[in-house]
Design a protein around this motif. Structure first.
Motif, mmCIF file in Angstrom:
data_model
loop_
_atom_site.group_PDB
_atom_site.id
_atom_site.type_symbol
_atom_site.label_atom_id
_atom_site.label_comp_id
_atom_site.label_asym_id
_atom_site.label_seq_id
_atom_site.Cartn_x
_atom_site.Cartn_y
_atom_site.Cartn_z
ATOM 1 N N ILE A 178 0.849 -1.192 0.000
ATOM 2 C CA ILE A 178 0.000 0.000 0.000
ATOM 3 C C ILE A 178 0.883 1.239 0.000
ATOM 4 O O ILE A 178 1.783 1.374 0.834
ATOM 5 C CB ILE A 178 -0.937 0.011 1.216
ATOM 6 C CG1 ILE A 178 -1.951 -1.141 1.112
ATOM 7 C CG2 ILE A 178 -1.671 1.346 1.330
ATOM 8 C CD1 ILE A 178 -2.836 -1.302 2.328
ATOM 9 N N LEU A 179 0.621 2.140 -0.933
ATOM 10 C CA LEU A 179 1.327 3.406 -1.043
ATOM 11 C C LEU A 179 0.373 4.503 -0.588
ATOM 12 O O LEU A 179 -0.662 4.729 -1.200
ATOM 13 C CB LEU A 179 1.775 3.620 -2.484
ATOM 14 C CG LEU A 179 2.671 4.816 -2.806
ATOM 15 C CD1 LEU A 179 3.940 4.784 -1.974
ATOM 16 C CD2 LEU A 179 3.008 4.822 -4.290
ATOM 17 N N GLY A 180 0.706 5.192 0.521
ATOM 18 C CA GLY A 180 -0.193 6.133 1.163
ATOM 19 C C GLY A 180 -0.710 5.501 2.445
ATOM 20 O O GLY A 180 -0.251 4.413 2.825
ATOM 21 N N PRO A 181 -1.648 6.146 3.128
ATOM 22 C CA PRO A 181 -2.264 7.432 2.842
ATOM 23 C C PRO A 181 -1.386 8.607 3.289
ATOM 24 O O PRO A 181 -0.226 8.409 3.655
ATOM 25 C CB PRO A 181 -3.561 7.362 3.655
ATOM 26 C CG PRO A 181 -3.200 6.513 4.831
ATOM 27 C CD PRO A 181 -2.237 5.482 4.308
ATOM 28 N N VAL A 182 -1.978 9.808 3.300
ATOM 29 C CA VAL A 182 -1.218 11.016 3.607
ATOM 30 C C VAL A 182 -1.140 11.296 5.102
ATOM 31 O O VAL A 182 -0.053 11.489 5.653
ATOM 32 C CB VAL A 182 -1.838 12.239 2.893
ATOM 33 C CG1 VAL A 182 -1.160 13.529 3.338
ATOM 34 C CG2 VAL A 182 -1.749 12.085 1.381
ATOM 35 N N TYR A 183 -2.280 11.326 5.778
ATOM 36 C CA TYR A 183 -2.331 11.825 7.143
ATOM 37 C C TYR A 183 -1.971 10.751 8.166
ATOM 38 O O TYR A 183 -2.255 9.559 7.978
ATOM 39 C CB TYR A 183 -3.710 12.415 7.429
ATOM 40 C CG TYR A 183 -4.045 13.536 6.480
ATOM 41 C CD1 TYR A 183 -3.283 14.709 6.468
ATOM 42 C CD2 TYR A 183 -5.092 13.431 5.568
ATOM 43 C CE1 TYR A 183 -3.566 15.740 5.595
ATOM 44 C CE2 TYR A 183 -5.383 14.458 4.690
ATOM 45 C CZ TYR A 183 -4.615 15.607 4.697
ATOM 46 O OH TYR A 183 -4.885 16.625 3.819
ATOM 47 N N GLY A 184 -1.362 11.196 9.276
ATOM 48 C CA GLY A 184 -0.843 10.265 10.262
ATOM 49 C C GLY A 184 -1.887 9.338 10.852
ATOM 50 O O GLY A 184 -1.659 8.136 10.992
ATOM 51 N N GLU A 185 -3.035 9.890 11.216
ATOM 52 C CA GLU A 185 -4.088 9.065 11.811
ATOM 53 C C GLU A 185 -4.558 7.998 10.827
ATOM 54 O O GLU A 185 -4.788 6.839 11.204
ATOM 55 C CB GLU A 185 -5.259 9.954 12.239
ATOM 56 C CG GLU A 185 -6.333 9.222 13.013
ATOM 57 C CD GLU A 185 -7.446 10.134 13.486
ATOM 58 O OE1 GLU A 185 -8.269 9.687 14.308
ATOM 59 O OE2 GLU A 185 -7.498 11.301 13.036
ATOM 60 N N SER A 186 -4.671 8.359 9.561
ATOM 61 C CA SER A 186 -5.078 7.393 8.543
ATOM 62 C C SER A 186 -4.008 6.338 8.328
ATOM 63 O O SER A 186 -4.310 5.148 8.142
ATOM 64 C CB SER A 186 -5.374 8.117 7.223
ATOM 65 O OG SER A 186 -6.485 8.978 7.338
ATOM 66 N N ALA A 187 -2.744 6.764 8.339
ATOM 67 C CA ALA A 187 -1.649 5.806 8.160
ATOM 68 C C ALA A 187 -1.651 4.777 9.270
ATOM 69 O O ALA A 187 -1.427 3.577 9.039
ATOM 70 C CB ALA A 187 -0.316 6.546 8.113
ATOM 71 N N ASN A 188 -1.892 5.223 10.485
ATOM 72 C CA ASN A 188 -1.938 4.302 11.608
ATOM 73 C C ASN A 188 -3.094 3.314 11.460
ATOM 74 O O ASN A 188 -2.938 2.110 11.681
ATOM 75 C CB ASN A 188 -2.084 5.086 12.912
ATOM 76 C CG ASN A 188 -1.833 4.230 14.143
ATOM 77 O OD1 ASN A 188 -0.703 3.960 14.507
ATOM 78 N ND2 ASN A 188 -2.911 3.803 14.776
ATOM 79 N N ALA A 189 -4.258 3.813 11.051
ATOM 80 C CA ALA A 189 -5.430 2.955 10.875
ATOM 81 C C ALA A 189 -5.209 1.930 9.765
ATOM 82 O O ALA A 189 -5.556 0.754 9.901
ATOM 83 C CB ALA A 189 -6.658 3.812 10.575
ATOM 84 N N VAL A 190 -4.614 2.378 8.669
ATOM 85 C CA VAL A 190 -4.317 1.467 7.559
ATOM 86 C C VAL A 190 -3.289 0.429 7.981
ATOM 87 O O VAL A 190 -3.386 -0.750 7.627
ATOM 88 C CB VAL A 190 -3.821 2.266 6.334
ATOM 89 C CG1 VAL A 190 -3.226 1.343 5.285
ATOM 90 C CG2 VAL A 190 -4.955 3.080 5.746
ATOM 91 N N GLY A 191 -2.296 0.861 8.756
ATOM 92 C CA GLY A 191 -1.267 -0.064 9.206
ATOM 93 C C GLY A 191 -1.828 -1.214 10.010
ATOM 94 O O GLY A 191 -1.354 -2.350 9.905
ATOM 95 N N ILE A 192 -2.843 -0.939 10.814
ATOM 96 C CA ILE A 192 -3.435 -1.990 11.647
ATOM 97 C C ILE A 192 -4.049 -3.092 10.798
ATOM 98 O O ILE A 192 -3.761 -4.281 10.975
ATOM 99 C CB ILE A 192 -4.495 -1.375 12.591
ATOM 100 C CG1 ILE A 192 -3.829 -0.459 13.621
ATOM 101 C CG2 ILE A 192 -5.293 -2.478 13.286
ATOM 102 C CD1 ILE A 192 -4.808 0.337 14.460
ATOM 103 N N VAL A 193 -4.895 -2.704 9.846
ATOM 104 C CA VAL A 193 -5.559 -3.722 9.025
ATOM 105 C C VAL A 193 -4.575 -4.394 8.077
ATOM 106 O O VAL A 193 -4.677 -5.596 7.810
ATOM 107 C CB VAL A 193 -6.756 -3.098 8.260
ATOM 108 C CG1 VAL A 193 -6.292 -2.136 7.170
ATOM 109 C CG2 VAL A 193 -7.640 -4.177 7.664
#
Length: 392
Positions: A114-129
């Motif tokens: 996965i390339l992205g996302p931009v914002y830190g909170e979103s990156a953390n959420a994406v990292g979990i899944v």
């Protein structure tokens, strides 16, 4: 107490804008066991890559950024020699919950990274899944608090910049610095980075002046900075950026007798963005770090030729991400997108020069040291072209 000048009041009006991306999240990074974790791929077939962009948030700025990231990623994919990227673009609406749901769908669709996302909170959420599915994430954030495990950040970090500038300051004979930082998250992260870099470089932190992120906070900090300089400090290392307190400090410090001609001003942020910053009297002669300007200009020219406009300031991160993925896939290894491969010590060639991903999820980039002379940017120490060379 001195009066706040009218020009300084105007410059300070947007002080809260510059740190929004950093203050979005301070979450714990996600862990995946083993540095080699990641999906196996067939390097002779197109590699599915999910690009997560903030389109659909209702903000025109997010839409412009999303398009720039997509354009840069496609430009990079077209530049790859012998590697095919199956680029799939997903809109996150700049929202963490949406980004997490979209990331799960992207992996269901076959994404291998996965390339992205931009914002830190979103990156953390994406990292979990993504961690639950064994997929690595190359986020566009510069927030080190969301890096680690399967989340690697591509954005330029305070630590990398501080390291470069502290080493240069040491080489130029600077021995005692004053760190000037706001008490918000961005300021705290910047202060920590400078203190760590100074210790590594062998430069003494003579004083740390912190201030509330407000006009009054900056005004109260100026006399304390002056006092530290009067006691023997030979450099001032500022974490402030142009959208925050930098214009105010650059005006008030010289007015209170702290001359940039006698005391070296150093900036943790880019002092050439926006260009109007170069006109500030207090930044003349100051030092800051930036990617190789020749390489960056080449990218901007190619982007403009392809898309008819200039890229967003962080749009180039998408190009870097695709370039790194392509370089690894070209090696022909099935484990090309694992954590072990992504953190290869040789690094990659990006838009602004050499960079590499570190095991802690942050990155190291080859940066030039620049100064401001008569309102113009002048490189005074060129960016290294490879790791292991000067500056690393």
């Amino acid at each position: 107490m001195f009066a706040l000048p009218r020009a300084a009041r105007k410059a300070f009006a947007s002080i809260t804008a510059g740190v929004a991306a950093l203050t979005l999240a301070a979450c714990e990074p996600v862990s995946m066991s083993g540095g080699s974790t990641g999906p196996s791929i067939n390097t002779s077939a197109p590699v599915p890559v999910a690009l997560l962009v903030p389109r659909g948030s209702g903000s025109s700025g997010d839409d412009v950024l999303a398009q720039s990231l997509e354009n840069a990623a496609r430009l990079a994919a077209n530049d790859l020699d012998g590697v095919q990227i199956d680029l799939r673009v997903y809109n996150t609406a700049g929202n963490a919950a949406t980004a997490q749901s979209i990331a799960s769908k992207a992996i269901d669709d076959g994404a291998k990274i996965i390339l992205g996302p931009v914002y830190g909170e979103s990156a953390n959420a994406v990292g979990i899944v993504a961690a639950q599915r064994g997929v690595n994430v190359l986020a566009f954030s510069n927030n080190p608090t969301v890096a680690g495990g399967n989340v690697f950040i591509l954005g330029p970090t305070f630590q990398n910049t501080a390291n470069r500038l502290a080493r240069y300051a040491k080489d130029q004979g600077k021995q005692n610095i004053v760190v000037v930082a706001s008490t918000n998250l961005a300021g705290q992260l910047g202060q920590q980075a400078i203190q760590s870099a100074a210790q590594t470089a062998g430069v003494n932190v003579a004083s740390s002046v912190t201030y509330e992120f407000s006009q009054q906070g900056v005004m109260s900090a100026v006399p304390r900075v002056k006092s530290a300089v009067d006691q023997g400090a030979d450099a001032i290392f500022l974490t402030a950026d142009t959208s925050g307190a930098l214009p105010l400090f650059s005006q008030l410090l010289p007015e209170q007798g702290v001359s940039p001609a006698a005391t070296q001003f150093i900036g943790l942020t880019r002092w050439d963005i926006p260009p109007q910053t170069l006109e500030l009297p207090g930044v003349q002669g100051g030092w800051f770090a930036m990617p190789d300007p020749n390489l960056s200009q080449q990218f901007s020219s190619r982007y403009a030729a392809a898309y008819g406009g200039q890229p967003h300031p962080i749009g180039s991160l998408a190009y870097d991400g695709i370039a790194a993925i392509g370089a690894l896939v070209k090696q022909g290894r099935g484990d090309a997108l694992t954590g072990q491969a992504l953190t290869q010590s040789a690094g990659f060639q990006g838009v602004g020069g050499v960079f590499r991903l570190l095991g802690n999820g942050t990155n190291e980039r080859g940066l030039a040291v620049a100064t401001v002379r008569d309102g113009q940017v002048v490189v005074i120490d060129a960016a290294p072209r490879a790791f292991g060379g000067f500056g690393f």
